[in-house]
Design a protein around this motif. Structure first.
Motif, PDB file in Angstrom:
ATOM      1  N   ALA A  86      34.544  15.462  97.375  1.00  0.00           N
ATOM      2  CA  ALA A  86      33.623  14.599  96.629  1.00  0.00           C
ATOM      3  C   ALA A  86      32.339  14.281  97.384  1.00  0.00           C
ATOM      4  O   ALA A  86      31.305  14.104  96.765  1.00  0.00           O
ATOM      5  CB  ALA A  86      34.333  13.315  96.206  1.00  0.00           C
ATOM      6  N   ASN A  87      32.388  14.206  98.708  1.00  0.00           N
ATOM      7  CA  ASN A  87      31.166  13.861  99.447  1.00  0.00           C
ATOM      8  C   ASN A  87      30.572  15.047 100.198  1.00  0.00           C
ATOM      9  O   ASN A  87      29.827  14.871 101.147  1.00  0.00           O
ATOM     10  CB  ASN A  87      31.421  12.691 100.409  1.00  0.00           C
ATOM     11  N   CYS A  88      30.882  16.240  99.763  1.00  0.00           N
ATOM     12  CA  CYS A  88      30.362  17.461 100.396  1.00  0.00           C
ATOM     13  C   CYS A  88      28.860  17.564 100.154  1.00  0.00           C
ATOM     14  O   CYS A  88      28.384  17.390  99.039  1.00  0.00           O
ATOM     15  CB  CYS A  88      31.078  18.678  99.809  1.00  0.00           C
ATOM     16  N   LEU A  89      28.129  17.876 101.204  1.00  0.00           N
ATOM     17  CA  LEU A  89      26.677  18.010 101.096  1.00  0.00           C
ATOM     18  C   LEU A  89      26.243  19.461 100.944  1.00  0.00           C
ATOM     19  O   LEU A  89      25.056  19.738 100.858  1.00  0.00           O
ATOM     20  CB  LEU A  89      26.016  17.411 102.339  1.00  0.00           C
ATOM     21  N   ASN A  90      27.188  20.382 100.911  1.00  0.00           N
ATOM     22  CA  ASN A  90      26.836  21.786 100.886  1.00  0.00           C
ATOM     23  C   ASN A  90      27.079  22.388  99.497  1.00  0.00           C
ATOM     24  O   ASN A  90      26.503  21.934  98.533  1.00  0.00           O
ATOM     25  CB  ASN A  90      27.595  22.519 101.999  1.00  0.00           C
ATOM     26  N   ILE A  91      27.945  23.377  99.376  1.00  0.00           N
ATOM     27  CA  ILE A  91      28.139  24.074  98.107  1.00  0.00           C
ATOM     28  C   ILE A  91      28.634  23.136  97.006  1.00  0.00           C
ATOM     29  O   ILE A  91      28.291  23.297  95.835  1.00  0.00           O
ATOM     30  CB  ILE A  91      29.048  25.312  98.261  1.00  0.00           C
ATOM     31  N   CYS A  92      29.420  22.131  97.360  1.00  0.00           N
ATOM     32  CA  CYS A  92      29.931  21.195  96.344  1.00  0.00           C
ATOM     33  C   CYS A  92      28.782  20.455  95.656  1.00  0.00           C
ATOM     34  O   CYS A  92      28.862  20.151  94.469  1.00  0.00           O
ATOM     35  CB  CYS A  92      30.885  20.176  96.947  1.00  0.00           C
ATOM     36  N   SER A  93      27.735  20.159  96.400  1.00  0.00           N
ATOM     37  CA  SER A  93      26.616  19.423  95.817  1.00  0.00           C
ATOM     38  C   SER A  93      25.854  20.272  94.805  1.00  0.00           C
ATOM     39  O   SER A  93      25.058  19.745  94.032  1.00  0.00           O
ATOM     40  CB  SER A  93      25.675  18.907  96.905  1.00  0.00           C
ATOM     41  N   LEU A 142      34.841  22.783 110.135  1.00  0.00           N
ATOM     42  CA  LEU A 142      33.719  23.277 110.923  1.00  0.00           C
ATOM     43  C   LEU A 142      33.332  22.313 112.037  1.00  0.00           C
ATOM     44  O   LEU A 142      33.261  22.689 113.191  1.00  0.00           O
ATOM     45  CB  LEU A 142      32.517  23.538 110.020  1.00  0.00           C
ATOM     46  N   PHE A 143      33.025  21.069 111.663  1.00  0.00           N
ATOM     47  CA  PHE A 143      32.643  20.055 112.643  1.00  0.00           C
ATOM     48  C   PHE A 143      32.736  18.689 111.979  1.00  0.00           C
ATOM     49  O   PHE A 143      32.828  18.584 110.763  1.00  0.00           O
ATOM     50  CB  PHE A 143      31.229  20.301 113.189  1.00  0.00           C
ATOM     51  N   GLU A 144      32.694  17.669 112.796  1.00  0.00           N
ATOM     52  CA  GLU A 144      32.785  16.317 112.260  1.00  0.00           C
ATOM     53  C   GLU A 144      31.401  15.678 112.245  1.00  0.00           C
ATOM     54  O   GLU A 144      30.745  15.558 113.280  1.00  0.00           O
ATOM     55  CB  GLU A 144      33.757  15.470 113.076  1.00  0.00           C
ATOM     56  N   ASP A 145      30.952  15.302 111.055  1.00  0.00           N
ATOM     57  CA  ASP A 145      29.689  14.601 110.874  1.00  0.00           C
ATOM     58  C   ASP A 145      29.959  13.114 111.092  1.00  0.00           C
ATOM     59  O   ASP A 145      30.890  12.567 110.500  1.00  0.00           O
ATOM     60  CB  ASP A 145      29.171  14.856 109.454  1.00  0.00           C
ATOM     61  N   PRO A 146      29.186  12.432 111.932  1.00  0.00           N
ATOM     62  CA  PRO A 146      29.466  11.027 112.217  1.00  0.00           C
ATOM     63  C   PRO A 146      29.401  10.120 110.983  1.00  0.00           C
ATOM     64  O   PRO A 146      30.083   9.102 110.922  1.00  0.00           O
ATOM     65  CB  PRO A 146      28.389  10.621 113.227  1.00  0.00           C
ATOM     66  N   GLU A 147      28.608  10.502 109.992  1.00  0.00           N
ATOM     67  CA  GLU A 147      28.471   9.671 108.789  1.00  0.00           C
ATOM     68  C   GLU A 147      29.454  10.065 107.681  1.00  0.00           C
ATOM     69  O   GLU A 147      29.990   9.220 106.986  1.00  0.00           O
ATOM     70  CB  GLU A 147      27.043   9.759 108.245  1.00  0.00           C
ATOM     71  N   TYR A 148      29.704  11.361 107.496  1.00  0.00           N
ATOM     72  CA  TYR A 148      30.474  11.840 106.354  1.00  0.00           C
ATOM     73  C   TYR A 148      31.880  12.333 106.688  1.00  0.00           C
ATOM     74  O   TYR A 148      32.648  12.658 105.806  1.00  0.00           O
ATOM     75  CB  TYR A 148      29.711  12.957 105.629  1.00  0.00           C
ATOM     76  N   GLY A 149      32.212  12.427 107.946  1.00  0.00           N
ATOM     77  CA  GLY A 149      33.531  12.938 108.309  1.00  0.00           C
ATOM     78  C   GLY A 149      33.491  14.444 108.485  1.00  0.00           C
ATOM     79  O   GLY A 149      32.439  15.040 108.691  1.00  0.00           O
ATOM     80  N   TRP A 150      34.652  15.078 108.373  1.00  0.00           N
ATOM     81  CA  TRP A 150      34.758  16.509 108.611  1.00  0.00           C
ATOM     82  C   TRP A 150      33.979  17.304 107.573  1.00  0.00           C
ATOM     83  O   TRP A 150      33.972  16.967 106.389  1.00  0.00           O
ATOM     84  CB  TRP A 150      36.220  16.951 108.607  1.00  0.00           C
ATOM     85  N   ILE A 151      33.332  18.351 108.028  1.00  0.00           N
ATOM     86  CA  ILE A 151      32.634  19.307 107.170  1.00  0.00           C
ATOM     87  C   ILE A 151      33.501  20.562 107.152  1.00  0.00           C
ATOM     88  O   ILE A 151      33.925  21.060 108.192  1.00  0.00           O
ATOM     89  CB  ILE A 151      31.222  19.636 107.720  1.00  0.00           C
ATOM     90  N   TYR A 152      33.769  21.052 105.936  1.00  0.00           N
ATOM     91  CA  TYR A 152      34.697  22.173 105.751  1.00  0.00           C
ATOM     92  C   TYR A 152      33.987  23.386 105.162  1.00  0.00           C
ATOM     93  O   TYR A 152      33.086  23.253 104.328  1.00  0.00           O
ATOM     94  CB  TYR A 152      35.803  21.783 104.760  1.00  0.00           C
TER      95      TYR A 152
END
Length: 186
Positions: A57-64, A136-146
């Protein structure tokens, strides 16, 4: 357009009625929990076709891109009398919980269904739809990025996969492909 998509997906020809268009099985049964705390399976309880995406739900990449596209396609098809439910199965159950995924999905479309579950239940869905997920990595604001699959799956009301839709197509193209598989309800 549908022929071009078929070729882009590496399929030689349209399948005969009742025959899978894919070189591997895509889809299968699952039982997950929606944002209202209710169990939901691959079958739509209202008898609607479904646009299914694996994301968060909070994905900033393809989900957006994919989730809003799905919402617009649902509205476009509704104008033709074709009812479709947008569904997202989370790839980030640590972030998408029953109590957290409803609001962001409702902001995209009021009919959006978000599904989560325990590790085993989610793995059943991932395996059925051949979804691979990598942290992939953990974003400090959004959590894990997959990294995860990006196709939108068009399912019939019973949960059978009809086709895959790449989210790089525009609303008219995706709706046009979906219309080729779906009929308006009378």
């Amino acid at each position: 357009m549908l022929r071009a998509l078929t070729l882009a997906l590496g399929l030689a020809a349209f399948p005969a009625a009742g025959q899978s268009p894919f070189p591997v099985e895509i889809g299968g049964p699952y039982a997950l929990i929606d944002q209202h705390g209710q169990t939901r399976t691959q079958e739509d309880p209202d008898g609607r076709a479904q646009l299914l995406f694996f994301g968060y739900a909070n994905c900033l990449n393809i989900c957006s891109a994919a989730l809003p596209l799905m919402a617009q396609v649902v509205d476009e098809l509704a104008r033709d009398g074709i009812e479709v439910t947008p569904v997202m199965i989370t790839v980030a159950p640590d972030q998408d919980r029953v109590e957290t995924m409803g609001a962001p999905l409702a902001a995209i479309h009021p009919d959006f269904i978000g599904l989560t579950g325990d590790e085993a239940a989610l793995q059943t869905a991932y395996d059925g739809f051949n979804i691979e997920i990598t942290k992939l990595f953990e974003d400090p604001e959004y959590g894990w990025i997959y990294a995860h699959g990006s196709f939108v799956h068009l399912l019939d009301a019973s949960g059978e996969t009809l086709t895959l839709l790449p989210p790089v197509l525009d609303v008219a193209q995706v709706a046009g492909i979906a219309r080729g598989y779906l009929e308006p309800k009378s």
